[in-house]
Design a protein around this motif. Structure first.
Motif, mmCIF file in Angstrom:
data_model
loop_
_atom_site.group_PDB
_atom_site.id
_atom_site.type_symbol
_atom_site.label_atom_id
_atom_site.label_comp_id
_atom_site.label_asym_id
_atom_site.label_seq_id
_atom_site.Cartn_x
_atom_site.Cartn_y
_atom_site.Cartn_z
ATOM 1 N N ASN A 231 6.546 3.611 -88.444
ATOM 2 C CA ASN A 231 5.244 3.614 -89.068
ATOM 3 C C ASN A 231 5.025 5.264 -88.879
ATOM 4 O O ASN A 231 2.881 5.047 -88.575
ATOM 5 C CB ASN A 231 4.289 2.263 -89.249
ATOM 6 C CG ASN A 231 4.539 2.586 -87.473
ATOM 7 O OD1 ASN A 231 5.073 3.378 -86.095
ATOM 8 N ND2 ASN A 231 4.071 0.952 -86.991
ATOM 9 N N ALA A 232 5.317 5.856 -87.653
ATOM 10 C CA ALA A 232 4.517 7.041 -87.573
ATOM 11 C C ALA A 232 5.202 8.274 -87.539
ATOM 12 O O ALA A 232 5.991 8.092 -86.289
ATOM 13 C CB ALA A 232 3.254 7.149 -86.553
ATOM 14 N N SER A 233 6.279 9.121 -87.796
ATOM 15 C CA SER A 233 7.232 9.385 -87.617
ATOM 16 C C SER A 233 6.909 10.679 -87.023
ATOM 17 O O SER A 233 7.944 10.876 -86.422
ATOM 18 C CB SER A 233 7.872 10.146 -89.309
ATOM 19 O OG SER A 233 7.279 11.005 -90.227
ATOM 20 N N ASP A 234 5.825 11.366 -87.130
ATOM 21 C CA ASP A 234 5.186 12.944 -86.492
ATOM 22 C C ASP A 234 5.471 12.513 -84.687
ATOM 23 O O ASP A 234 5.017 13.349 -84.397
ATOM 24 C CB ASP A 234 4.156 12.977 -87.066
ATOM 25 C CG ASP A 234 2.532 11.972 -87.350
ATOM 26 O OD1 ASP A 234 2.706 11.184 -87.272
ATOM 27 O OD2 ASP A 234 2.021 12.435 -87.574
ATOM 28 N N LEU A 235 5.478 11.116 -84.610
ATOM 29 C CA LEU A 235 5.090 10.493 -83.197
ATOM 30 C C LEU A 235 6.336 10.688 -82.981
ATOM 31 O O LEU A 235 6.563 10.985 -81.320
ATOM 32 C CB LEU A 235 4.306 9.218 -83.354
ATOM 33 C CG LEU A 235 3.067 9.510 -83.008
ATOM 34 C CD1 LEU A 235 1.818 8.028 -82.948
ATOM 35 C CD2 LEU A 235 2.149 10.670 -82.441
ATOM 36 N N ASP A 236 7.791 11.039 -83.581
ATOM 37 C CA ASP A 236 9.007 10.777 -82.738
ATOM 38 C C ASP A 236 8.940 12.200 -81.418
ATOM 39 O O ASP A 236 8.842 13.299 -82.113
ATOM 40 C CB ASP A 236 9.889 11.839 -83.829
ATOM 41 C CG ASP A 236 10.050 10.574 -84.355
ATOM 42 O OD1 ASP A 236 9.478 9.418 -84.967
ATOM 43 O OD2 ASP A 236 10.902 10.787 -85.586
ATOM 44 N N VAL A 237 10.063 11.682 -80.199
ATOM 45 C CA VAL A 237 10.020 12.928 -79.093
ATOM 46 C C VAL A 237 11.477 12.384 -79.001
ATOM 47 O O VAL A 237 11.685 11.708 -79.026
ATOM 48 C CB VAL A 237 8.921 12.181 -78.103
ATOM 49 C CG1 VAL A 237 8.895 11.276 -77.353
ATOM 50 C CG2 VAL A 237 8.542 13.376 -77.223
ATOM 51 N N VAL A 238 11.615 13.711 -78.522
ATOM 52 C CA VAL A 238 13.102 13.931 -77.064
ATOM 53 C C VAL A 238 12.818 13.865 -76.070
ATOM 54 O O VAL A 238 11.727 14.621 -75.352
ATOM 55 C CB VAL A 238 13.640 15.466 -78.089
ATOM 56 C CG1 VAL A 238 15.221 15.345 -77.249
ATOM 57 C CG2 VAL A 238 13.761 15.166 -79.025
ATOM 58 N N VAL A 239 13.285 13.367 -74.981
ATOM 59 C CA VAL A 239 13.650 13.160 -73.746
ATOM 60 C C VAL A 239 14.432 13.550 -73.216
ATOM 61 O O VAL A 239 15.859 12.656 -73.671
ATOM 62 C CB VAL A 239 12.759 11.647 -73.819
ATOM 63 C CG1 VAL A 239 12.173 11.570 -72.127
ATOM 64 C CG2 VAL A 239 11.805 11.014 -74.194
ATOM 65 N N ILE A 240 13.643 14.301 -72.283
ATOM 66 C CA ILE A 240 15.745 15.005 -70.893
ATOM 67 C C ILE A 240 15.301 14.904 -70.011
ATOM 68 O O ILE A 240 14.271 15.232 -69.730
ATOM 69 C CB ILE A 240 15.518 16.513 -71.542
ATOM 70 C CG1 ILE A 240 15.480 16.719 -72.855
ATOM 71 C CG2 ILE A 240 17.022 17.068 -70.639
ATOM 72 C CD1 ILE A 240 15.817 18.175 -73.435
ATOM 73 N N ASP A 241 15.998 14.452 -69.974
ATOM 74 C CA ASP A 241 15.718 13.598 -68.007
ATOM 75 C C ASP A 241 16.148 14.929 -67.192
ATOM 76 O O ASP A 241 16.947 15.351 -67.008
ATOM 77 C CB ASP A 241 16.122 12.346 -67.401
ATOM 78 C CG ASP A 241 15.397 10.403 -68.161
ATOM 79 O OD1 ASP A 241 14.217 11.138 -67.963
ATOM 80 O OD2 ASP A 241 15.520 10.191 -68.040
#
Length: 286
Positions: A231-241
């Motif tokens: 419901n908020a595609s602009d909140l998509d995020v990539v996480v690199i540990d």
């Protein structure tokens, strides 16, 4: 690349700005509705300053936002510390979990989809208790028994997102090394392979094996996770540990690059049915 809290402030601010303009309000009008100075609204929307959950509620009410899932997601981004919400169970472990891990769990609990490349270990959402214990013991030096038990408990509690309504959609590509690395001994690994087979049959899980025979591939640079929000595609995020921290990538070009990379990895990986056969062969050999 930024650390989680800064990214979350910017994403929250951008979403609040979108909601304000969608409500047909200027920043000055919004500020008057909630009894603030215009500069406060501007600082929140640009991510220049943090915002309390109570202030987010005021803005959402002023913008007549009725979508309960979107409201809940934005409250989590604001750092909601409300033990009444099922999505905030990890706050009970605040004294044990580092901030970056809590940040990851909060994103995971709110996401509608998760795409992950794993090159070393089974994804946490698919680990058995015994495998999780062995991995945690190896990853964190000098753990006493109680702390180890707590971290394993958290790892298993995270798996509830796969049983939620609706469940998290998990799309995982596992390098063959993940399946061949003997974690915890033969018996633990045999049960873990069985667990992967069970999980792969769930409708919300897509599991693919990237065999050694695929040769060099874009994933050799390391694992990553892409979180998606329906419901908020602009909140998509990539996480690199990394060993001591996590990096979050939010720019459109970063998301596009990692999405393309993941799609490429999927095309080189075995199809889901063949991946199940591959795991079955390894189980017979274990």
């Amino acid at each position: 690349m930024q650390h989680g809290p800064a990214v979350r402030r910017r994403k929250l601010g951008a979403e609040l700005r979108t909601l304000r303009t969608g409500a047909g309000l200027t920043s000055g009008q919004a500020a008057r509705l909630v009894g603030w100075h215009q500069s406060k609204v501007s600082r929140i929307e640009t991510g220049a300053s943090g915002v309390k959950p109570a202030d987010v509620r005021l803005l959402l009410d002023a913008y007549a936002v009725q979508d309960s899932q979107l409201r809940e997601l934005l409250m989590v981004l604001a750092g909601l510390d409300d033990d009444g919400g099922r999505h905030n169970w990890w706050h009970a472990y605040r004294g044990v979990l580092p901030p970056t891990y809590r940040d990851f769990i909060s994103l995971e609990s709110q996401a509608s989809g998760m795409r992950t490349l794993e090159t070393s270990v089974v994804p946490g959402l698919l680990q058995t208790p015994e495998y999780a214990r062995a991995v945690t013991r190896a990853a964190v030096d000098g753990l006493d028994g109680d702390r180890l038990d707590t971290l394993v408990e958290v790892r298993l509690a995270r798996q509830d997102v796969l049983r939620a309504h609706p469940p998290l959609k998990l799309d995982a590509v596992l390098d063959e090394a993940v399946l061949r690395r003997e974690v915890g001994g033969p018996e633990v690994m045999a049960r873990q392979l069985e667990r992967l087979t069970e999980a792969a049959l769930l409708p919300q899980v897509r599991l693919q094996v990237l065999p050694f025979a695929a040769g060099e591939h874009i994933g050799v640079t390391g694992p990553f996770v892409i979180f998606s929000f329906s419901n908020a595609s602009d909140l998509d995020v990539v996480v690199i540990d990394h060993l001591t921290s996590s990096l979050h990538l939010e720019r459109k070009e970063d998301l596009e690059a990692y999405t393309e990379a993941f799609d490429t990895l999927r095309s080189h990986a075995l199809p889901p049915e063949d991946s199940l056969d591959f795991i079955a062969r390894l189980r017979r050999d274990t």
